[in-house]
Design a protein around this motif. Structure first.
Motif, PDB file in Angstrom:
ATOM      1  N   ASN A 274       0.698  -1.275  -0.317  1.00  0.00           N
ATOM      2  CA  ASN A 274       0.060  -0.056   0.311  1.00  0.00           C
ATOM      3  C   ASN A 274       1.065   1.265  -0.550  1.00  0.00           C
ATOM      4  N   SER A 275       0.213   2.145  -0.633  1.00  0.00           N
ATOM      5  CA  SER A 275       1.110   3.659  -0.981  1.00  0.00           C
ATOM      6  C   SER A 275       1.416   4.425   0.911  1.00  0.00           C
ATOM      7  N   PHE A 276       2.110   4.561   1.102  1.00  0.00           N
ATOM      8  CA  PHE A 276       2.209   5.871   2.386  1.00  0.00           C
ATOM      9  C   PHE A 276       2.482   7.029   1.620  1.00  0.00           C
ATOM     10  N   THR A 277       2.249   7.175   1.305  1.00  0.00           N
ATOM     11  CA  THR A 277       2.554   9.194   0.507  1.00  0.00           C
ATOM     12  C   THR A 277       1.211   9.744   0.460  1.00  0.00           C
ATOM     13  N   ALA A 278       0.680  10.580   0.615  1.00  0.00           N
ATOM     14  CA  ALA A 278      -0.067  11.596   0.753  1.00  0.00           C
ATOM     15  C   ALA A 278      -0.618  12.162  -0.113  1.00  0.00           C
ATOM     16  N   ASP A 279      -1.788  11.406  -0.761  1.00  0.00           N
ATOM     17  CA  ASP A 279      -2.293  11.881  -1.369  1.00  0.00           C
ATOM     18  C   ASP A 279      -2.073  13.692  -1.822  1.00  0.00           C
ATOM     19  N   SER A 280      -1.861  13.955  -3.086  1.00  0.00           N
ATOM     20  CA  SER A 280      -1.559  15.546  -3.436  1.00  0.00           C
ATOM     21  C   SER A 280      -2.453  16.050  -4.684  1.00  0.00           C
ATOM     22  N   TYR A 281      -3.023  17.271  -4.603  1.00  0.00           N
ATOM     23  CA  TYR A 281      -3.421  17.392  -5.628  1.00  0.00           C
ATOM     24  C   TYR A 281      -3.005  18.775  -5.515  1.00  0.00           C
TER      25      TYR A 281
END
Length: 291
Positions: A274-281
């Protein structure tokens, strides 16, 4: 049949000793899914050629014969009544083996002359140059294919690139090492709680691996399934080991899973994270407040 065998003796030892003996063709089983290619009528079969590292110093090939001094117990089985010989090319020419297996770490031991002679004796000479590292390989894949006119059945301990013959046919050398064996064996042992790992486990493993080699693989010169299929190959090995363990009562994990394949597949380590990188937009520019 010829076989090159080694003893792990003194570090850095380079002396090699050749011995001839009578034995079946079992060593070639992996070459063609348990069925070695039939030799032509003039081939001398049932013979083993073994190269062993014995002591420090220059390489000294010698034919292992009965009556020699300091004959170790493990070699007595292979010693034959034969005149003593000390040149590997002469030994090969005299014995006419159908298989050469090199694990003596003597780089270049399988010379051009030896490979050409093997091709003369056999329709499909089997050449296993299994010593590591590459500099210690008895011959390269290219040398084997070149000097046997593309008829050599080759496997190595070190990786070699594919070789394209003058005819345009490309052959893929097989790398004969434990990468095909231990992952599946360990998975099967752990999955069923095998109490004892005996020789049957490894014989079963060899048979499973051999069955994964397709006709297309064989046409490409492969003796083993492509390494990219190792996860599936390992799963099949593990399932077969578990099946045999439950059949023989040597497993310790009970009750036996109804679907062994599905159960063991669920035990396989998954490399998907699973990705542990915060979603950014990116904020739409037209929605930005302009000052």
């Amino acid at each position: 049949m010829a076989r090159a065998e080694s003893r792990e003796a003194t570090a850095g030892a380079e002396a090699c000793e050749a011995m001839v003996g009578a034995e079946g063709r079992e060593a070639t089983a992996g070459a063609a899914r348990g069925e070695p290619p039939p030799p032509p009528a003039h081939t001398s079969t049932g013979r083993i050629l073994s190269m062993t590292r014995m002591s420090a110093g220059p390489a000294r090939p010698r034919l292992l014969t009965q009556g020699r001094a300091s004959l170790t117990a493990e070699k007595e089985h292979f010693a034959q009544e034969h005149a003593e010989m000390k040149n590997l090319e002469d030994i090969v020419r005299d014995i006419k083996p159908s298989v050469l297996i090199g694990v003596a770490a003597v780089g270049g031991a399988f010379t051009k002359q030896i490979l050409e002679d093997m091709a003369a004796f056999n329709e499909r000479p089997i050449i296993f140059a299994l010593s590591n590292p590459t500099s210690k390989a008895e011959c390269t894949a290219e040398q084997c294919y070149k000097y046997t006119e593309g008829r050599g059945v080759f496997a190595s301990g070190s990786p070699f690139d594919p070789v394209t013959l003058p005819s345009g046919r490309t052959l893929y050398p097989g790398q004969g090492n434990n990468s095909y064996v231990f992952p599946g064996v360990a998975l099967g042992v752990v999955a069923c709680g095998l109490r004892h790992i005996d020789e049957e486990v490894f014989l079963t493993t060899a048979e499973v691996i051999a069955r994964q080699v397709s006709e297309e693989n064989l046409r490409e010169g492969r003796l083993y399934p492509p390494l990219v299929t190792i996860r599936e190959v390992s799963l099949r090995i593990a399932v077969k080991i578990a099946e045999e363990a439950y059949r023989k009562g040597t497993a310790s994990l009970y009750p036996q899973p109804r679907d062994l394949t599905a159960f063991i597949r669920s035990q396989v380590y998954c490399t998907d994270y699973n990705s542990f990188t915060a979603d950014s937009y990116t904020w739409p520019e037209e929605a930005m407040c302009k000052l």
